[in-house]
Scaffold this active site. Structure first.
Site, mmCIF file in Angstrom:
data_model
loop_
_atom_site.group_PDB
_atom_site.id
_atom_site.type_symbol
_atom_site.label_atom_id
_atom_site.label_comp_id
_atom_site.label_asym_id
_atom_site.label_seq_id
_atom_site.Cartn_x
_atom_site.Cartn_y
_atom_site.Cartn_z
ATOM 1 N N ARG A 34 6.337 40.218 -7.726
ATOM 2 C CA ARG A 34 5.352 40.907 -6.865
ATOM 3 C C ARG A 34 5.897 42.097 -6.080
ATOM 4 N NH1 ARG A 34 1.513 38.894 -9.861
ATOM 5 N NH2 ARG A 34 0.900 36.749 -9.409
ATOM 6 N N ASN A 72 3.912 43.775 -13.899
ATOM 7 C CA ASN A 72 2.608 44.067 -13.269
ATOM 8 C C ASN A 72 2.684 44.115 -11.741
ATOM 9 O OD1 ASN A 72 2.985 41.284 -13.194
ATOM 10 N ND2 ASN A 72 0.822 40.804 -13.463
ATOM 11 N N ASP A 99 2.189 42.024 -19.768
ATOM 12 C CA ASP A 99 1.722 40.712 -19.315
ATOM 13 C C ASP A 99 0.696 40.823 -18.191
ATOM 14 O OD1 ASP A 99 1.865 37.785 -19.329
ATOM 15 O OD2 ASP A 99 2.584 38.073 -17.292
ATOM 16 N N ASP A 107 6.043 31.166 -15.718
ATOM 17 C CA ASP A 107 4.914 32.053 -15.373
ATOM 18 C C ASP A 107 4.583 31.945 -13.879
ATOM 19 O OD1 ASP A 107 2.981 33.970 -15.508
ATOM 20 O OD2 ASP A 107 1.634 32.865 -16.832
ATOM 21 N N HIS A 145 0.215 33.867 -5.280
ATOM 22 C CA HIS A 145 -0.942 34.522 -4.665
ATOM 23 C C HIS A 145 -1.105 33.992 -3.250
ATOM 24 C CE1 HIS A 145 -2.272 36.609 -8.221
ATOM 25 N NE2 HIS A 145 -2.229 35.488 -8.922
#
Lengths: 306, 425
Positions: free
Chosen positions: B65, B95, B153, B306, B310
């Site tokens: 992140r 990402n 991804d 994975d 969040h």
């Protein structure tokens, strides 16, 4: 208290719960027929209608039900609330609760939204429709109407027609009607029948005439016009050719079959206008019964003696 | 600094070792592995009786992140979570914001990791600019800056021509292309697996076919181009079967699954549990069975976390609006060890899928306890029982569906380059 704190779904009720609500609604229907349509049952209580999706019928029905029970009612619609400022659902609800709401009625376009409130709040929460999940008071008023018209639910053959996939009315009715011993059929284009719906006890038909054969009750669902032209069905014209209930088609159902619709009806799409005044059509009675059923639910959730 | 690990059971699949051995670490390398190494004066002695010592675990699929979403996780907190989970090397997906699609972002991640990270961080670059699926990113330059693989991804490369060229172009750099297999038209708007649970919950489903068709497409493109294809987070029985067949035909394809795909089914979503919202979605019992079968027969080479952190405000909301993903670095190892207790994997095979197999895929000089190798070592207590308490997790985010789960097995010491970065002994 016969019911739990909240009414979130029909799935969690048993047939006794459903019977209790319908029986209670019977006595409230008598109240709504009086000149003075008001009882003091919920005097001093506050009911908040928290509507994240436009609705006239359901919101009005809840509002009238609360007012006839002498509760104070507050309506909050999404466009006028602080939701547009990015407040989360739980934050909004906590603020409402902090103002001492006793019952929160929520409608939301996202399935499961009422569960967030029920988990986070002490107030009773009533699901007035959550996404494509459930609409428990609609199913209860449908069952009330069916029992009133047919004298029973058990053993009846009930056909639900239309967009089953996106219908919370269909899901709640499948749960409720099967629990009450009815035979339930769902009818619609295969693109609008969700996977493994048979496991809920419903028989699947893609053909309207076959599906309503010898049915006692036909529940027509509203077609969301915005779904045409995508991949679900070609257009409204073709949909209505396949699934619009006409006087002619109704003949394959039982002679005394009744036709229901949660409203608002797209006349000529789901039901032919020739049936709008027909004695088989009980759509307005559903609306009347809706108020009584919602009074019963609020009464039972509040756990008060009348 | 010298470390001497004594009395342990050493499992090193790369060197075919499963024996009671001592390990001497000197500086940042493994100096010696033998029976009965004598303690020298300055060495710190670690008594690992009853423990298992393995090469440092490698997670090839982590979301750190940073940059851009530091409120979810940072390189610092993410690597702390990794260390607590027994991982000494993690590969971070591109990402971020900005997307890791060029040398500048890659260098930022590496320099930040060198300063603040407590385990090895290896970046994965994007296949396409901005992971938009349209133009190829500067793959060669990212490779020379330190990227060990490329992937878009988080979303699939929908345009088959772009994917084909991405695979073809990457052959020159000898790194794998990691495919997120999802047909965005089929999955559009979906929030969970399409099946009985989605029908009852009234949530829009993502059919297994959304994954299956892209796995088949990418296998065909790998065959066409001869490129090294690695399929990320395999969740469906159909994918396992297609990959098994492709491997038999000699196509250069490998794949990973994640602990949640063999530990949970779509039923975990019931009650609108947003911590069970993940992409690809949790599937059915039949898929779980097929994943385990694929792990057992070697079709699935690697297990990856994975890890997808969040924040609360992205998870404790309406299911439709909640973000996809769950954290996994701190819960992966015990869930993998439960496969051993179940008899799905041997301990040796289980360890291989999180050490030497990922190391070989990415051509890392890691994943083995060889003399002279980097002293990346994990000490595991296979019997330690513990309960997942989100307040005790190192990750900045707490979005795990394994809350309150009783786990068995835990990393009790994590050593990176000869330094102890996590210790519970």
């Amino acid at each position: 208290m016969p019911l739990k704190k909240d009414l979130l779904e029909i799935q969690e009720l048993n047939s006794d719960d459903i019977r209790l609500i319908i029986d209670t609604a019977d006595s409230f229907k008598e109240v709504t027929g009086r000149d003075i349509k008001k009882v003091p049952t919920l005097r001093g209580k506050t009911v908040v209608n928290l509507f994240y999706e436009p609705s006239t019928r359901t919101r009005t029905s809840f509002e009238l039900a609360a007012k006839r029970l002498s509760a104070d009612v507050l309506n909050i619609a999404v466009s006028t609330s602080s939701v547009v400022k990015g407040e989360t659902l739980l934050d909004t609800a906590r603020n409402i609760e902090a103002m001492r709401a006793d019952i929160i009625v929520i409608r939301h376009s996202a399935a499961g939204a009422p569960y967030i409130l029920a988990k986070g709040l002490k107030s009773s929460v009533i699901n007035a429709g959550d996404g494509c999940h459930e609409h428990p008071t609609q199913a209860l008023l449908d069952m009330f109407t069916i029992r009133e018209k047919k004298g029973r639910i058990e053993g009846l053959t009930i056909a639900i027609v239309g967009d089953i996939t996106h219908s919370r009315v269909a899901r709640s009715n499948i749960y409720g009607l099967t629990k009450m011993g009815a035979k339930v059929r769902v009818i619609g284009p295969a693109t609008l029948i969700p996977l493994e719906i048979e496991r809920l006890g419903a028989e699947v038909y893609y053909n309207l005439d076959e599906g309503i054969k010898d049915a006692d009750v036909i529940i027509m669902l509203r077609v969301q016009l915005e779904r045409q032209g995508k991949t679900y069905f070609p257009d409204i014209r073709e949909y209505s050719m396949q699934y619009c209930l006409t006087r002619e088609r109704l003949k394959s159902a039982k002679d005394d079959a009744i036709v229901m619709h949660p409203g608002p009806v797209n006349w000529g799409v789901e039901i032919s206008p020739e049936l709008s005044e027909d004695k088989s059509t009980v759509i307005l009675e559903q609306v009347t019964n809706g108020v009584a059923v919602r009074m019963a639910v609020m009464y039972l959730l509040s756990g008060e003696k009348s | 600094m010298k470390l001497l690990i004594k009395n342990s059971r050493v499992i090193d699949p790369a060197n075919n070792i499963d024996d009671s051995l001592d390990i001497l670490v000197e500086g940042n390398i493994i100096k010696k592995i033998a029976k009965g190494i004598k303690a020298e004066g300055t060495a710190k002695i670690i008594d690992a009786k009853g423990k298992i010592v393995t090469p440092g675990l490698i997670d090839i699929h982590t979301h750190l992140r940073e940059p851009g979403f530091e409120y979810k996780e940072t390189i610092k907190t993410g690597t702390m979570a990794a260390a607590a989970g027994g991982f000494t090397t993690i590969c971070c997906m591109p990402n971020t914001n900005p997307v890791n699609d060029n040398r500048v972002v890659t260098e930022f991640i590496l320099s930040k990791s060198a300063k603040e990270g407590i385990v090895n961080v290896l970046p994965i670059g994007a296949i396409t600019k901005g992971s938009q699926g349209k133009e190829l990113a500067e793959i060669g330059d990212m490779r020379s800056a330190g990227c060990v693989a490329i992937s878009d991804d988080g979303r699939g490369v929908m345009d088959a021509e772009v994917m084909r060229r991405g695979l073809e172009y990457t052959k020159a750099f000898d790194i794998p292309v990691i495919a997120h297999c999802e047909d965005a038209n089929l999955s559009s708007g979906g929030a969970m697996n399409e099946g009985f649970a989605s029908t009852t919950l009234g949530l829009r489903g993502i059919p297994k076919a959304a994954e299956d068709v892209m796995v088949v497409r990418d296998i065909a493109l790998s065959e066409l181009t001869g490129a090294k294809l690695h399929i990320a987070h395999v969740s469906s029985a159909g994918s396992v079967e297609s990959i098994r067949t492709a491997k038999k035909r000699g196509i250069k394809v490998s794949c990973e699954t994640c602990p949640h795909y063999f530990s949970l089914t779509e039923d975990a979503v019931i009650g609108y549990n947003t911590n069970a919202k993940v992409n690809p979605p949790l599937r059915t019992k039949e898929d779980v069975r097929a994943i385990k079968e694929g792990l057992k027969d070697g079709t699935i080479d690697i297990i990856a976390s994975d890890h997808a952190p969040h924040a609360v405000h992205e998870k404790e909301i309406e299911f439709d609006y909640a973000s996809f993903g769950m954290i996994g670095l701190e819960t992966s190892l015990p869930l993998i060890l439960s496969l051993v207790r179940e008899g799905v994997l041997t301990l040796n095979d289980a360890i291989a899928k999180i050490t030497i197999n990922p190391a070989r895929l990415l051509k890392l000089k890691k994943g083995a306890l060889s003399e002279g190798a980097d002293a990346d070592i994990t000490i595991i207590d296979p019997e330690k029982e513990w309960v997942v308490d989100v307040n005790n997790l190192k990750s900045k985010s707490k979005n795990t569906p394994f809350v309150e789960w009783k786990m068995k097995g835990k990393a009790v010491m994590t050593i990176v380059g000869g330094s102890i970065v996590y210790e519970l002994l």
